[in-house]
Design a protein around this motif. Structure first.
Motif, PDB file in Angstrom:
ATOM      1  N   LYS A 159       0.761  -1.192  -0.087  1.00  0.00           N
ATOM      2  CA  LYS A 159      -0.127   0.205  -0.050  1.00  0.00           C
ATOM      3  C   LYS A 159       1.082   1.094   0.050  1.00  0.00           C
ATOM      4  O   LYS A 159       1.740   1.246   0.713  1.00  0.00           O
ATOM      5  N   SER A 210       7.571   3.604   6.908  1.00  0.00           N
ATOM      6  CA  SER A 210       7.186   2.466   6.120  1.00  0.00           C
ATOM      7  C   SER A 210       7.024   1.317   7.288  1.00  0.00           C
ATOM      8  O   SER A 210       7.896   1.044   8.188  1.00  0.00           O
ATOM      9  N   TYR A 263      -7.794   3.588   5.802  1.00  0.00           N
ATOM     10  CA  TYR A 263      -7.363   2.194   5.637  1.00  0.00           C
ATOM     11  C   TYR A 263      -7.954   1.434   6.873  1.00  0.00           C
ATOM     12  O   TYR A 263      -8.022   1.811   8.041  1.00  0.00           O
ATOM     13  N   ARG A 309      -7.381  -2.066   8.868  1.00  0.00           N
ATOM     14  CA  ARG A 309      -5.968  -2.796   9.106  1.00  0.00           C
ATOM     15  C   ARG A 309      -6.587  -3.997   9.815  1.00  0.00           C
ATOM     16  O   ARG A 309      -7.077  -4.044  10.812  1.00  0.00           O
ATOM     17  N   THR A 320       1.307  -7.243   4.362  1.00  0.00           N
ATOM     18  CA  THR A 320       1.127  -5.940   3.753  1.00  0.00           C
ATOM     19  C   THR A 320       2.176  -5.117   3.896  1.00  0.00           C
ATOM     20  O   THR A 320       2.722  -4.848   5.204  1.00  0.00           O
ATOM     21  N   VAL A 366       3.209  -1.431   4.017  1.00  0.00           N
ATOM     22  CA  VAL A 366       3.012   0.138   3.969  1.00  0.00           C
ATOM     23  C   VAL A 366       3.978   1.317   3.781  1.00  0.00           C
ATOM     24  O   VAL A 366       5.021   1.369   4.521  1.00  0.00           O
ATOM     25  N   ARG A 384       5.621   4.744   2.954  1.00  0.00           N
ATOM     26  CA  ARG A 384       5.708   6.162   3.242  1.00  0.00           C
ATOM     27  C   ARG A 384       6.989   6.736   2.995  1.00  0.00           C
ATOM     28  O   ARG A 384       7.867   6.262   2.617  1.00  0.00           O
TER      29      ARG A 384
END
Length: 279
Positions: A51, A61, A209, A211, A222, A224, A226
């Protein structure tokens, strides 16, 4: 090299972040849950969802041992977090469908609709879910009844997201109202929460989102990402996907070498190319 090719800024920071995520994925994703389905499913990228959340820094992240989907609850009174949630997944509309071309008195339709939706709601409530993900529409009557019980409902969830959550939480996907009466298996996770990001780099400024964390490690994860704008994160995602593949396969190759009791031969004069002279 891949980060340079994709013109990613903050190279050392991204390199450290992505390697950390890839090594953790290689360590935790064992795929032992479905030994009978290996072969085509051996590609680690089938188990890793990535994502992109603009804003923040690369170090923000994270690796999530579960599934993250882009969705918010349908009503603000619904719960936004739950420990050990029971998750229900439905792919049929949670509403009353009228039969086209059939003449009926308006009062009769309203009565039928109320009866059908009341029956549908009581079947859902009997299974005591904390979270309901619906692929199609949800009637206002059903929504209000579930909101009263503070059950989190998300509408219009992509089919691929429902399938991914089903795999991670081990839930049955319910395709008709009849399936509700057949003691379906609800999904389980360690925790559920709705997380909303507010940042100028996010299109539309805000994004929510859902989760589902603390799922069985071998089912997938997953990542994530950033730390940049959406365009840069797209390129970082491309690098991350390939890196997952490399790290995972290097790990498997190492195991294969060890299992075969193979090691590199010692460097002898015979093994050195003639043009190479260390002195």
């Amino acid at each position: 090299q891949m980060l340079t090719t994709e013109h990613i800024p903050d190279l050392p920071e991204w390199e450290e972040t992505l390697l950390k995520l890839a090594l953790r994925a290689a360590r935790e994703l064992t795929f032992t849950a479905y030994p009978q389905r290996q072969g085509t499913d051996m590609d680690v990228r089938r188990y890793v969802k990535i994502k992109k959340v603009p804003g923040g820094a690369p170090r923000d992240s994270e690796y999530v041992d579960g599934m993250v989907i882009t969705k918010n609850v349908a009503h603000k009174s619904m719960r936004l977090s739950e420990r050990h949630p029971r998750v229900m997944l439905v792919t049929f509309p949670l509403e009353f469908s009228r039969i086209e071309g059939q003449y009926m008195h308006f009062g009769q339709i309203v009565r039928q609709e109320k009866e059908y939706l009341g029956n549908l709601t009581s079947r859902i409530l009997a299974l005591r879910p904390h979270v309901v993900l619906a692929e199609k529409s949800v009637s206002r009557l059903v929504l209000d009844a579930l909101a009263k019980q503070r059950i989190a409902v998300a509408r219009g969830v992509k089919h691929s997201a429902i399938e991914a959550v089903a795999r991670m939480t081990q839930a049955d996907v319910l395709s008709s109202i009849d399936k509700l009466a057949m003691e379906p298996r609800l999904g389980h996770a360690g925790a559920f929460k709705v997380q909303t990001f507010d940042h100028p780099l996010i299109p539309g400024r805000r994004k929510s989102y859902m989760r589902f964390e603390g799922c069985a490690k071998e089912m997938g994860c997953t990542l994530v990402l950033r730390g940049a704008d959406l365009d840069t994160l797209r390129r970082v995602k491309k690098v991350a996907r390939f890196l997952m593949f490399i790290v995972r396969n290097l790990k498997l190759e190492t195991h294969l070498w060890k299992d075969s009791v193979i090691s590199f031969p010692h460097l002898t004069p015979d093994a050195v190319p003639p043009q190479y002279n260390p002195h």
